[in-house]
Write a protein that holds these residues in place. Structure first.
Motif, mmCIF file in Angstrom:
data_model
loop_
_atom_site.group_PDB
_atom_site.id
_atom_site.type_symbol
_atom_site.label_atom_id
_atom_site.label_comp_id
_atom_site.label_asym_id
_atom_site.label_seq_id
_atom_site.Cartn_x
_atom_site.Cartn_y
_atom_site.Cartn_z
ATOM 1 N N VAL A 146 73.684 18.718 66.512
ATOM 2 C CA VAL A 146 72.700 19.698 66.074
ATOM 3 C C VAL A 146 71.823 19.115 64.972
ATOM 4 O O VAL A 146 70.599 19.287 64.968
ATOM 5 C CB VAL A 146 73.407 20.984 65.592
ATOM 6 N N VAL A 147 72.438 18.396 64.022
ATOM 7 C CA VAL A 147 71.693 17.756 62.936
ATOM 8 C C VAL A 147 70.708 16.734 63.499
ATOM 9 O O VAL A 147 69.540 16.664 63.079
ATOM 10 C CB VAL A 147 72.653 17.097 61.925
ATOM 11 N N ALA A 148 71.171 15.922 64.447
ATOM 12 C CA ALA A 148 70.291 14.923 65.057
ATOM 13 C C ALA A 148 69.120 15.581 65.774
ATOM 14 O O ALA A 148 67.973 15.130 65.669
ATOM 15 C CB ALA A 148 71.095 14.054 66.028
ATOM 16 N N ASP A 149 69.397 16.661 66.501
ATOM 17 C CA ASP A 149 68.349 17.376 67.227
ATOM 18 C C ASP A 149 67.344 17.991 66.258
ATOM 19 O O ASP A 149 66.131 17.956 66.489
ATOM 20 C CB ASP A 149 68.977 18.457 68.094
ATOM 21 N N ALA A 150 67.835 18.544 65.154
ATOM 22 C CA ALA A 150 66.950 19.187 64.183
ATOM 23 C C ALA A 150 65.963 18.202 63.572
ATOM 24 O O ALA A 150 64.832 18.571 63.229
ATOM 25 C CB ALA A 150 67.777 19.851 63.086
ATOM 26 N N HIS A 151 66.376 16.945 63.402
ATOM 27 C CA HIS A 151 65.509 15.924 62.810
ATOM 28 C C HIS A 151 64.778 15.086 63.847
ATOM 29 O O HIS A 151 64.029 14.168 63.485
ATOM 30 C CB HIS A 151 66.332 14.982 61.922
ATOM 31 N N SER A 152 65.018 15.357 65.139
ATOM 32 C CA SER A 152 64.462 14.537 66.230
ATOM 33 C C SER A 152 64.927 13.092 66.111
ATOM 34 O O SER A 152 64.182 12.155 66.422
ATOM 35 C CB SER A 152 62.921 14.609 66.236
ATOM 36 N N TRP A 153 66.150 12.901 65.650
ATOM 37 C CA TRP A 153 66.748 11.567 65.564
ATOM 38 C C TRP A 153 67.505 11.285 66.864
ATOM 39 O O TRP A 153 68.135 12.170 67.446
ATOM 40 C CB TRP A 153 67.729 11.476 64.406
ATOM 41 N N ASN A 154 67.481 10.033 67.285
ATOM 42 C CA ASN A 154 68.269 9.643 68.453
ATOM 43 C C ASN A 154 69.752 9.543 68.124
ATOM 44 O O ASN A 154 70.600 9.648 69.009
ATOM 45 C CB ASN A 154 67.785 8.297 69.005
ATOM 46 N N CYS A 155 70.049 9.349 66.851
ATOM 47 C CA CYS A 155 71.432 9.176 66.430
ATOM 48 C C CYS A 155 71.529 9.487 64.943
ATOM 49 O O CYS A 155 70.639 9.124 64.165
ATOM 50 C CB CYS A 155 71.906 7.744 66.717
ATOM 51 N N VAL A 156 72.596 10.167 64.529
ATOM 52 C CA VAL A 156 72.837 10.467 63.125
ATOM 53 C C VAL A 156 74.225 9.959 62.751
ATOM 54 O O VAL A 156 75.151 10.005 63.563
ATOM 55 C CB VAL A 156 72.721 11.988 62.850
ATOM 56 N N ALA A 157 74.360 9.450 61.546
ATOM 57 C CA ALA A 157 75.633 8.891 61.082
ATOM 58 C C ALA A 157 76.147 9.665 59.881
ATOM 59 O O ALA A 157 75.372 10.173 59.061
ATOM 60 C CB ALA A 157 75.457 7.415 60.710
ATOM 61 N N TRP A 158 77.456 9.758 59.796
ATOM 62 C CA TRP A 158 78.126 10.357 58.641
ATOM 63 C C TRP A 158 78.421 9.229 57.659
ATOM 64 O O TRP A 158 79.302 8.406 57.883
ATOM 65 C CB TRP A 158 79.404 11.050 59.072
ATOM 66 N N ALA A 159 77.685 9.177 56.569
ATOM 67 C CA ALA A 159 77.822 8.077 55.604
ATOM 68 C C ALA A 159 78.285 8.642 54.264
ATOM 69 O O ALA A 159 77.465 9.043 53.433
ATOM 70 C CB ALA A 159 76.496 7.340 55.445
ATOM 71 N N GLY A 160 79.594 8.717 54.099
ATOM 72 C CA GLY A 160 80.142 9.195 52.841
ATOM 73 C C GLY A 160 79.727 10.601 52.488
ATOM 74 O O GLY A 160 79.509 10.930 51.319
ATOM 75 N N GLY A 161 79.601 11.455 53.489
ATOM 76 C CA GLY A 161 79.201 12.836 53.251
ATOM 77 C C GLY A 161 77.721 13.087 53.436
ATOM 78 O O GLY A 161 77.286 14.240 53.448
ATOM 79 N N GLN A 162 76.924 12.024 53.580
ATOM 80 C CA GLN A 162 75.496 12.169 53.832
ATOM 81 C C GLN A 162 75.209 11.970 55.318
ATOM 82 O O GLN A 162 75.826 11.134 55.983
ATOM 83 C CB GLN A 162 74.693 11.154 53.017
ATOM 84 N N GLU A 163 74.247 12.727 55.814
ATOM 85 C CA GLU A 163 73.845 12.629 57.208
ATOM 86 C C GLU A 163 72.513 11.892 57.267
ATOM 87 O O GLU A 163 71.481 12.404 56.826
ATOM 88 C CB GLU A 163 73.720 14.030 57.817
ATOM 89 N N ILE A 164 72.537 10.669 57.795
ATOM 90 C CA ILE A 164 71.354 9.818 57.812
ATOM 91 C C ILE A 164 71.172 9.223 59.206
ATOM 92 O O ILE A 164 72.114 9.185 60.001
ATOM 93 C CB ILE A 164 71.466 8.683 56.770
#
Length: 375
Positions: A49-67
């Motif tokens: 859902v986070v990836a779709d909201a940002h139009s990202w092809n992929c999102v990573a969980w980096a120490g609590g941050q979604e990038i």
């Protein structure tokens, strides 16, 4: 098992099951946040859902941050992509079954009898679901253009697939309960009237918001020819299909009757909207044709482009077989729902008919409005 259900009652068993499952998920996420929340809930359900909201092809969980995955280092946690997985299907399908079971219990408790009236009263909600999804398309376009969302997470997540289905479901559920209460207390002559009114109001507000954004923001614009072509095309397709059925096989319509007309029109809207958006959007003023969002229409368009000669595809487009598939599917549904089905189980038959219409009209409305507002 039957003795257990008979002893405590089906509704109590259902409520206890839902409460137990919800408590288990929440407790697991609190006690084991890395294993349950990050590696399971986030990776397979919230991350997409986070990836779709940002139009990202992929999102990573980096120490609590979604990038974005492209910005994540080697030590980043799990990643997620927009869309569904077998794991997410394994969660959503049982949840849907539990919700539908609860709806059946609610219909029994409310003692709703005029099922066909409820079917038509819920029609605006099916349009509303597709329009509400376009609000998120506008939101994602705003993020791409400005780096900011008009509707921030987590709120925008509830209008992204698949969570939007639950959002629209609970809004419609609230409307049904309110409408039945108004009917029972003598404020209206039938629950279908306020129910249709609430759905129409929700649809009107949503489209008004989209029109406001198109009028005031540079990343959206209005293309009035798109809805005109889609709605006229869908209506003509429905009329031709209905006339052909009445002349060739009139017995197919005896069960669904006028509801069958709505089923055909709903799937015709989906089919025509795909043909227009994928192949002819530029002819109607858009800067580019839209990209298919669903795997089925994408596969059909790709297969048509691969099978037919390039000069024919250039003249006819590649999405038109999708319209034929949708009409064939609608006619098949009408054939399955014969008079016997409605006589034996009218409650379940109408509930399934609502689902069939929503499956066609929701995506079709979204595709039409995406092209209408250029997002």
């Amino acid at each position: 098992m039957d003795d257990f259900i008979d002893r405590f009652g089906a509704e109590r068993v259902w409520a206890a099951t839902v409460a137990s499952l919800a408590a288990a998920v929440v407790l697991g996420a609190v006690l084991f946040p890395d294993r349950v929340y990050v590696d399971f809930i986030w990776q397979y359900f919230w991350g997409p859902v986070v990836a779709d909201a940002h139009s990202w092809n992929c999102v990573a969980w980096a120490g609590g941050q979604e990038i974005p995955c492209s910005e994540a280092g080697a030590g980043a946690g799990p990643t997620a992509e927009p869309g569904y997985t077998f794991v997410s299907y394994g969660g959503y399908i049982p949840t849907l079954v539990l919700l539908l079971t609860g709806v059946i219990f609610l219909i029994r408790r409310l003692e709703i009898e005029r099922y066909r009236a409820g079917f038509f009263a819920l029609f605006p909600f099916m349009l509303f679901g597709g329009a509400l999804r376009v609000v998120e398309d506008v939101n994602a376009t705003a993020f791409e253009a400005t780096g900011e969302m008009a509707i921030p997470l987590p709120w925008s997540g509830f209008i992204i697939s698949p969570l939007i289905y639950f959002t629209v479901f609970f809004i419609a559920l609230f409307a049904v309960v309110t409408s039945v209460w108004l009917d029972r207390n003598g404020y209206v002559s039938g629950y279908e009237y306020p129910l249709a009114g609430i759905g129409t109001a929700a649809l009107t507000i949503t489209i008004a918001y989209l029109a406001f954004v198109a009028a005031t923001e540079p990343y959206a614009e209005f293309h009035p020819l798109v809805p005109l072509v889609v709605l006229v095309g869908a209506t003509l397709t429905t009329a031709l299909t209905w006339i052909a059925l009445e002349r060739v096989a009139p017995e197919l319509n005896r069960g669904t009757r006028s509801m069958g007309l709505v089923v055909i029109w709903a799937h015709a809207v989906d089919g025509v909207a795909n043909v227009v958006g994928l192949d002819w959007a530029t002819s109607l003023g858009l800067p580019a044709n839209l990209v298919p969002k669903h795997p089925i229409n994408r596969a059909i368009a790709n297969t048509t482009a691969d099978v037919l000669p390039a000069n024919i595809v250039a003249a006819t487009g590649s999405a038109w077989p999708f319209l034929l598939v949708k009409i064939a599917a609608a006619v098949f549904v009408i054939w399955i729902f014969d008079e016997t089905v409605f006589e034996d189980s009218p409650r379940y038959a109408v509930l399934l008919m609502i689902t069939v219409v929503a499956v066609g009209l929701g995506p079709g409305t979204r595709d039409m409005l995406r092209a209408t507002f250029g997002v």
